[in-house]
Design a protein around this motif. Structure first.
Motif, PDB file in Angstrom:
ATOM      1  N   LEU A  91     -14.422  41.565  31.848  1.00 39.61           N
ATOM      2  CA  LEU A  91     -14.027  41.479  33.125  1.00 39.61           C
ATOM      3  C   LEU A  91     -14.594  40.365  34.196  1.00 39.61           C
ATOM      4  O   LEU A  91     -15.835  40.413  33.990  1.00 39.61           O
ATOM      5  CB  LEU A  91     -14.199  43.029  33.721  1.00 39.61           C
ATOM      6  CG  LEU A  91     -13.185  44.115  33.131  1.00 39.61           C
ATOM      7  CD1 LEU A  91     -13.654  45.520  33.942  1.00 39.61           C
ATOM      8  CD2 LEU A  91     -11.870  43.623  33.111  1.00 39.61           C
ATOM      9  N   LEU A  92     -14.055  40.026  34.716  1.00 44.45           N
ATOM     10  CA  LEU A  92     -14.549  38.914  35.658  1.00 44.45           C
ATOM     11  C   LEU A  92     -14.141  39.490  37.261  1.00 44.45           C
ATOM     12  O   LEU A  92     -13.312  40.008  37.647  1.00 44.45           O
ATOM     13  CB  LEU A  92     -13.590  37.600  35.465  1.00 44.45           C
ATOM     14  CG  LEU A  92     -14.032  36.760  34.344  1.00 44.45           C
ATOM     15  CD1 LEU A  92     -12.781  35.667  34.227  1.00 44.45           C
ATOM     16  CD2 LEU A  92     -15.238  36.175  34.210  1.00 44.45           C
ATOM     17  N   ARG A 101     -10.158  29.948  42.175  1.00 42.49           N
ATOM     18  CA  ARG A 101      -9.068  30.498  42.727  1.00 42.49           C
ATOM     19  C   ARG A 101      -8.034  29.848  42.314  1.00 42.49           C
ATOM     20  O   ARG A 101      -7.490  28.619  42.346  1.00 42.49           O
ATOM     21  CB  ARG A 101      -9.184  30.743  44.149  1.00 42.49           C
ATOM     22  CG  ARG A 101      -7.827  31.192  44.769  1.00 42.49           C
ATOM     23  CD  ARG A 101      -7.587  32.556  44.474  1.00 42.49           C
ATOM     24  NE  ARG A 101      -8.290  33.534  45.190  1.00 42.49           N
ATOM     25  CZ  ARG A 101      -8.352  34.948  44.828  1.00 42.49           C
ATOM     26  NH1 ARG A 101      -7.426  35.316  43.971  1.00 42.49           N
ATOM     27  NH2 ARG A 101      -9.110  35.629  45.369  1.00 42.49           N
ATOM     28  N   ASP A 102      -6.912  30.555  41.828  1.00 38.61           N
ATOM     29  CA  ASP A 102      -5.596  30.115  41.171  1.00 38.61           C
ATOM     30  C   ASP A 102      -5.593  29.016  39.942  1.00 38.61           C
ATOM     31  O   ASP A 102      -4.761  28.426  39.657  1.00 38.61           O
ATOM     32  CB  ASP A 102      -4.789  29.551  42.283  1.00 38.61           C
ATOM     33  CG  ASP A 102      -4.298  30.643  43.242  1.00 38.61           C
ATOM     34  OD1 ASP A 102      -4.042  31.595  43.034  1.00 38.61           O
ATOM     35  OD2 ASP A 102      -3.973  30.032  44.378  1.00 38.61           O
ATOM     36  N   VAL A 139      -4.914  34.792  36.404  1.00 36.82           N
ATOM     37  CA  VAL A 139      -6.067  35.720  36.592  1.00 36.82           C
ATOM     38  C   VAL A 139      -6.296  35.959  37.889  1.00 36.82           C
ATOM     39  O   VAL A 139      -6.773  35.375  38.664  1.00 36.82           O
ATOM     40  CB  VAL A 139      -7.300  35.498  35.745  1.00 36.82           C
ATOM     41  CG1 VAL A 139      -8.172  36.494  35.733  1.00 36.82           C
ATOM     42  CG2 VAL A 139      -6.838  35.452  34.255  1.00 36.82           C
ATOM     43  N   THR A 140      -6.390  37.393  38.184  1.00 39.78           N
ATOM     44  CA  THR A 140      -6.639  38.148  39.491  1.00 39.78           C
ATOM     45  C   THR A 140      -7.499  39.085  39.450  1.00 39.78           C
ATOM     46  O   THR A 140      -8.039  39.225  38.463  1.00 39.78           O
ATOM     47  CB  THR A 140      -5.527  38.442  40.227  1.00 39.78           C
ATOM     48  OG1 THR A 140      -4.976  39.674  39.717  1.00 39.78           O
ATOM     49  CG2 THR A 140      -4.249  37.526  40.612  1.00 39.78           C
ATOM     50  N   GLU A 141      -7.929  39.725  40.416  1.00 43.72           N
ATOM     51  CA  GLU A 141      -9.070  40.650  40.463  1.00 43.72           C
ATOM     52  C   GLU A 141      -8.419  41.900  39.596  1.00 43.72           C
ATOM     53  O   GLU A 141      -9.316  42.647  39.160  1.00 43.72           O
ATOM     54  CB  GLU A 141      -9.550  41.128  41.700  1.00 43.72           C
ATOM     55  CG  GLU A 141     -10.516  39.971  42.403  1.00 43.72           C
ATOM     56  CD  GLU A 141      -9.829  39.318  43.160  1.00 43.72           C
ATOM     57  OE1 GLU A 141      -8.418  39.159  43.050  1.00 43.72           O
ATOM     58  OE2 GLU A 141     -10.585  38.555  43.981  1.00 43.72           O
ATOM     59  N   ALA A 145      -2.761  41.518  35.606  1.00 42.82           N
ATOM     60  CA  ALA A 145      -1.649  41.815  36.655  1.00 42.82           C
ATOM     61  C   ALA A 145      -1.608  40.894  37.477  1.00 42.82           C
ATOM     62  O   ALA A 145      -0.583  40.695  38.259  1.00 42.82           O
ATOM     63  CB  ALA A 145      -2.140  43.144  37.394  1.00 42.82           C
ATOM     64  N   GLY A 146      -1.984  39.473  37.326  1.00 40.99           N
ATOM     65  CA  GLY A 146      -1.921  38.288  38.094  1.00 40.99           C
ATOM     66  C   GLY A 146      -0.264  37.827  37.821  1.00 40.99           C
ATOM     67  O   GLY A 146       0.336  38.231  36.725  1.00 40.99           O
ATOM     68  N   PRO A 147      -0.002  36.892  38.762  1.00 42.30           N
ATOM     69  CA  PRO A 147       1.475  36.361  38.587  1.00 42.30           C
ATOM     70  C   PRO A 147       1.730  35.984  36.905  1.00 42.30           C
ATOM     71  O   PRO A 147       0.857  35.097  36.499  1.00 42.30           O
ATOM     72  CB  PRO A 147       1.395  35.255  39.553  1.00 42.30           C
ATOM     73  CG  PRO A 147       0.671  35.686  40.421  1.00 42.30           C
ATOM     74  CD  PRO A 147      -0.498  36.345  39.682  1.00 42.30           C
TER      75      PRO A 147
END
Ligand code: GRF
Length: 197
Positions: A91-92, A101-102, A139-141, A145-147
Protein backbone atom coordinates in the motif's frame (compact mmCIF):
# COMPACT_ATOMS: atom_id res chain seq x y z
CA UNK A 1 8.35 10.35 -20.51
CA UNK A 2 10.37 8.38 -18.00
CA UNK A 3 8.55 5.51 -16.36
CA UNK A 4 9.33 3.88 -13.04
CA UNK A 5 7.77 0.43 -12.83
CA UNK A 6 7.15 -1.03 -9.38
CA UNK A 7 6.82 -4.80 -9.08
CA UNK A 8 6.67 -7.48 -6.40
CA UNK A 9 6.69 -10.69 -8.41
CA UNK A 10 6.31 -12.22 -11.85
CA UNK A 11 6.52 -8.96 -13.76
CA UNK A 12 4.56 -9.86 -16.87
CA UNK A 13 2.91 -6.42 -17.06
CA UNK A 14 6.33 -4.84 -16.66
CA UNK A 15 7.50 -6.90 -19.66
CA UNK A 16 4.48 -5.77 -21.68
CA UNK A 17 5.33 -2.16 -20.87
CA UNK A 18 9.00 -2.72 -21.72
CA UNK A 19 8.09 -4.27 -25.07
CA UNK A 20 5.87 -1.30 -25.88
CA UNK A 21 8.62 1.12 -24.85
CA UNK A 22 11.02 -0.62 -27.23
CA UNK A 23 8.91 0.45 -30.21
CA UNK A 24 10.15 3.53 -32.06
CA UNK A 25 6.83 5.33 -31.99
CA UNK A 26 6.12 4.77 -28.29
CA UNK A 27 6.29 7.99 -26.23
CA UNK A 28 7.88 6.61 -23.04
CA UNK A 29 10.82 4.63 -21.77
CA UNK A 30 11.43 2.68 -18.60
CA UNK A 31 13.97 4.49 -16.45
CA UNK A 32 13.97 1.93 -13.66
CA UNK A 33 12.22 -1.21 -12.45
CA UNK A 34 11.97 -1.43 -8.67
CA UNK A 35 10.98 -4.49 -6.66
CA UNK A 36 10.25 -4.58 -2.94
CA UNK A 37 10.80 -8.36 -2.98
CA UNK A 38 14.22 -9.93 -3.47
CA UNK A 39 14.74 -12.73 -5.98
CA UNK A 40 11.51 -12.32 -7.92
CA UNK A 41 11.18 -13.36 -11.55
CA UNK A 42 10.31 -9.82 -12.61
CA UNK A 43 13.74 -8.53 -11.61
CA UNK A 44 15.44 -11.20 -13.74
CA UNK A 45 13.17 -10.44 -16.69
CA UNK A 46 13.90 -6.72 -16.42
CA UNK A 47 17.64 -7.28 -16.21
CA UNK A 48 17.50 -9.65 -19.20
CA UNK A 49 15.81 -6.87 -21.18
CA UNK A 50 18.64 -4.52 -20.29
CA UNK A 51 16.58 -2.39 -17.93
CA UNK A 52 17.95 -0.72 -14.85
CA UNK A 53 16.75 -2.65 -11.78
CA UNK A 54 16.68 -1.84 -8.08
CA UNK A 55 15.65 -3.75 -5.00
CA UNK A 56 14.21 -1.83 -2.07
CA UNK A 57 13.16 -4.45 0.44
CA UNK A 58 10.53 -2.92 2.70
CA UNK A 59 11.72 -5.21 5.53
CA UNK A 60 14.98 -3.26 5.64
CA UNK A 61 13.16 -0.15 6.88
CA UNK A 62 11.75 0.60 10.32
CA UNK A 63 8.37 1.72 8.95
CA UNK A 64 6.36 2.53 5.83
CA UNK A 65 7.43 6.16 5.91
CA UNK A 66 11.13 5.34 5.76
CA UNK A 67 10.54 2.75 3.00
CA UNK A 68 8.58 5.24 0.91
CA UNK A 69 11.09 8.02 1.48
CA UNK A 70 13.79 5.79 -0.04
CA UNK A 71 11.48 4.77 -2.88
CA UNK A 72 10.68 8.40 -3.72
CA UNK A 73 14.36 9.32 -3.59
CA UNK A 74 15.32 6.48 -5.91
CA UNK A 75 12.57 7.27 -8.43
CA UNK A 76 13.57 10.92 -8.43
CA UNK A 77 17.22 9.99 -8.96
CA UNK A 78 16.10 8.16 -12.10
CA UNK A 79 14.04 11.18 -13.20
CA UNK A 80 10.84 9.18 -13.12
CA UNK A 81 7.82 11.18 -14.26
CA UNK A 82 5.18 8.46 -14.28
CA UNK A 83 5.02 5.60 -11.78
CA UNK A 84 3.46 2.37 -13.06
CA UNK A 85 2.45 -0.15 -10.43
CA UNK A 86 2.58 -3.62 -11.96
CA UNK A 87 1.75 -6.25 -9.38
CA UNK A 88 3.24 -4.10 -6.62
CA UNK A 89 1.95 -5.53 -3.36
CA UNK A 90 2.52 -2.64 -0.94
CA UNK A 91 0.00 0.00 0.00
CA UNK A 92 1.23 3.50 -0.74
CA UNK A 93 0.60 6.29 1.73
CA UNK A 94 -0.30 9.91 1.17
CA UNK A 95 3.36 10.86 1.26
CA UNK A 96 4.13 8.80 -1.85
CA UNK A 97 0.90 9.77 -3.61
CA UNK A 98 1.68 13.45 -3.05
CA UNK A 99 5.21 13.07 -4.42
CA UNK A 100 3.82 11.84 -7.78
CA UNK A 101 0.32 13.32 -7.60
CA UNK A 102 -1.81 12.29 -10.62
CA UNK A 103 1.18 10.46 -12.07
CA UNK A 104 0.78 6.98 -10.60
CA UNK A 105 -1.05 4.28 -12.55
CA UNK A 106 -2.08 0.77 -11.54
CA UNK A 107 -3.45 -2.26 -13.35
CA UNK A 108 -6.06 -4.32 -11.54
CA UNK A 109 -7.50 -7.64 -12.77
CA UNK A 110 -11.22 -6.83 -12.50
CA UNK A 111 -13.70 -4.34 -13.85
CA UNK A 112 -13.41 -1.83 -11.02
CA UNK A 113 -15.23 -0.77 -8.92
CA UNK A 114 -16.13 -4.47 -8.69
CA UNK A 115 -13.73 -6.63 -6.71
CA UNK A 116 -10.98 -4.35 -5.45
CA UNK A 117 -8.24 -5.79 -3.24
CA UNK A 118 -7.12 -9.41 -3.25
CA UNK A 119 -8.72 -12.75 -4.30
CA UNK A 120 -10.11 -10.90 -7.28
CA UNK A 121 -10.90 -13.82 -9.60
CA UNK A 122 -12.21 -15.92 -6.72
CA UNK A 123 -14.65 -13.12 -5.90
CA UNK A 124 -15.72 -12.80 -9.52
CA UNK A 125 -16.46 -16.54 -9.78
CA UNK A 126 -18.20 -16.61 -6.37
CA UNK A 127 -20.48 -13.79 -7.49
CA UNK A 128 -21.20 -15.52 -10.78
CA UNK A 129 -20.44 -12.49 -12.92
CA UNK A 130 -20.70 -13.15 -16.65
CA UNK A 131 -18.17 -10.50 -17.56
CA UNK A 132 -14.95 -9.66 -15.78
CA UNK A 133 -11.87 -7.91 -17.11
CA UNK A 134 -9.18 -5.49 -16.11
CA UNK A 135 -8.78 -1.81 -15.31
CA UNK A 136 -6.01 0.76 -15.52
CA UNK A 137 -6.64 3.51 -13.01
CA UNK A 138 -4.96 6.43 -11.36
CA UNK A 139 -3.73 5.68 -7.87
CA UNK A 140 -5.11 7.66 -4.96
CA UNK A 141 -4.98 7.07 -1.21
CA UNK A 142 -7.94 4.70 -1.50
CA UNK A 143 -7.11 1.16 -2.56
CA UNK A 144 -8.08 0.40 -6.18
CA UNK A 145 -10.47 3.35 -6.17
CA UNK A 146 -8.80 6.10 -8.22
CA UNK A 147 -10.24 7.44 -11.50
CA UNK A 148 -10.59 4.76 -14.16
CA UNK A 149 -8.58 5.32 -17.33
CA UNK A 150 -9.06 2.23 -19.47
CA UNK A 151 -10.80 -1.13 -19.18
CA UNK A 152 -11.09 -4.36 -21.13
CA UNK A 153 -13.96 -6.81 -20.70
CA UNK A 154 -13.38 -10.57 -20.59
CA UNK A 155 -16.34 -13.01 -20.65
CA UNK A 156 -16.45 -15.58 -17.87
CA UNK A 157 -16.98 -19.09 -19.20
CA UNK A 158 -19.38 -21.68 -17.77
CA UNK A 159 -16.83 -23.84 -16.00
CA UNK A 160 -14.08 -21.28 -15.58
CA UNK A 161 -11.39 -21.86 -12.98
CA UNK A 162 -9.54 -19.09 -11.19
CA UNK A 163 -6.40 -19.89 -13.15
CA UNK A 164 -8.10 -20.00 -16.54
CA UNK A 165 -9.95 -16.73 -15.96
CA UNK A 166 -6.81 -15.06 -14.58
CA UNK A 167 -4.82 -16.12 -17.65
CA UNK A 168 -7.39 -14.74 -20.10
CA UNK A 169 -7.62 -11.48 -18.18
CA UNK A 170 -3.83 -11.21 -18.00
CA UNK A 171 -3.66 -11.27 -21.81
CA UNK A 172 -5.90 -8.21 -21.85
CA UNK A 173 -3.87 -6.51 -19.09
CA UNK A 174 -0.85 -6.76 -21.37
CA UNK A 175 -2.83 -4.95 -24.08
CA UNK A 176 -4.45 -2.16 -22.12
CA UNK A 177 -1.63 -1.19 -19.76
CA UNK A 178 0.79 -0.07 -22.49
CA UNK A 179 -2.13 1.52 -24.33
CA UNK A 180 -3.26 3.45 -21.24
CA UNK A 181 0.30 4.66 -20.61
CA UNK A 182 0.55 5.83 -24.21
CA UNK A 183 -2.79 7.67 -24.02
CA UNK A 184 -1.79 9.21 -20.68
CA UNK A 185 1.62 10.35 -21.90
CA UNK A 186 0.12 11.80 -25.08
CA UNK A 187 -2.37 13.75 -22.99
CA UNK A 188 -5.54 11.96 -24.04
CA UNK A 189 -6.35 10.86 -20.52
CA UNK A 190 -6.75 13.60 -17.99
CA UNK A 191 -6.23 13.14 -14.24
CA UNK A 192 -9.96 12.74 -13.69
CA UNK A 193 -10.06 9.68 -15.89
CA UNK A 194 -11.76 11.27 -18.86
CA UNK A 195 -10.72 9.99 -22.25
CA UNK A 196 -10.65 12.75 -24.83
CA UNK A 197 -9.84 11.47 -28.27
C1 GRF B 1 -1.73 -8.68 -12.39
O1 GRF B 1 -2.83 -9.53 -12.47
C2 GRF B 1 -2.15 -7.28 -12.03
O2 GRF B 1 -3.39 -6.95 -12.54
C3 GRF B 1 -2.21 -7.34 -10.53
O3 GRF B 1 -1.14 -8.15 -10.15
C4 GRF B 1 -0.83 -9.05 -11.21
C5 GRF B 1 0.62 -8.83 -11.53
O4 GRF B 1 1.09 -9.74 -12.49
N1 GRF B 1 -2.16 -6.01 -9.99
P1 GRF B 1 2.50 -9.50 -13.15
O5 GRF B 1 3.51 -9.43 -12.01
O6 GRF B 1 2.44 -8.23 -13.94
O7 GRF B 1 2.74 -10.70 -14.02
Amino acid sequence: MNLGVLISGRGSNMVALAQACARDDYPAQIAVVVSNQPGVAGLDKAAAMGLSTELIDHRDFPDRDAFEARLIELLQQHNVQLVCLAGFMRLLSRRFIEAFRDHILNIHPSLLPSFPGLRVHEQALEHGVRISGCTVHLVTEDLDAGPILLQAAVPVQQDDSVDALAARILEQEHQIYPEAVRLFVEGYLNPHGALSI
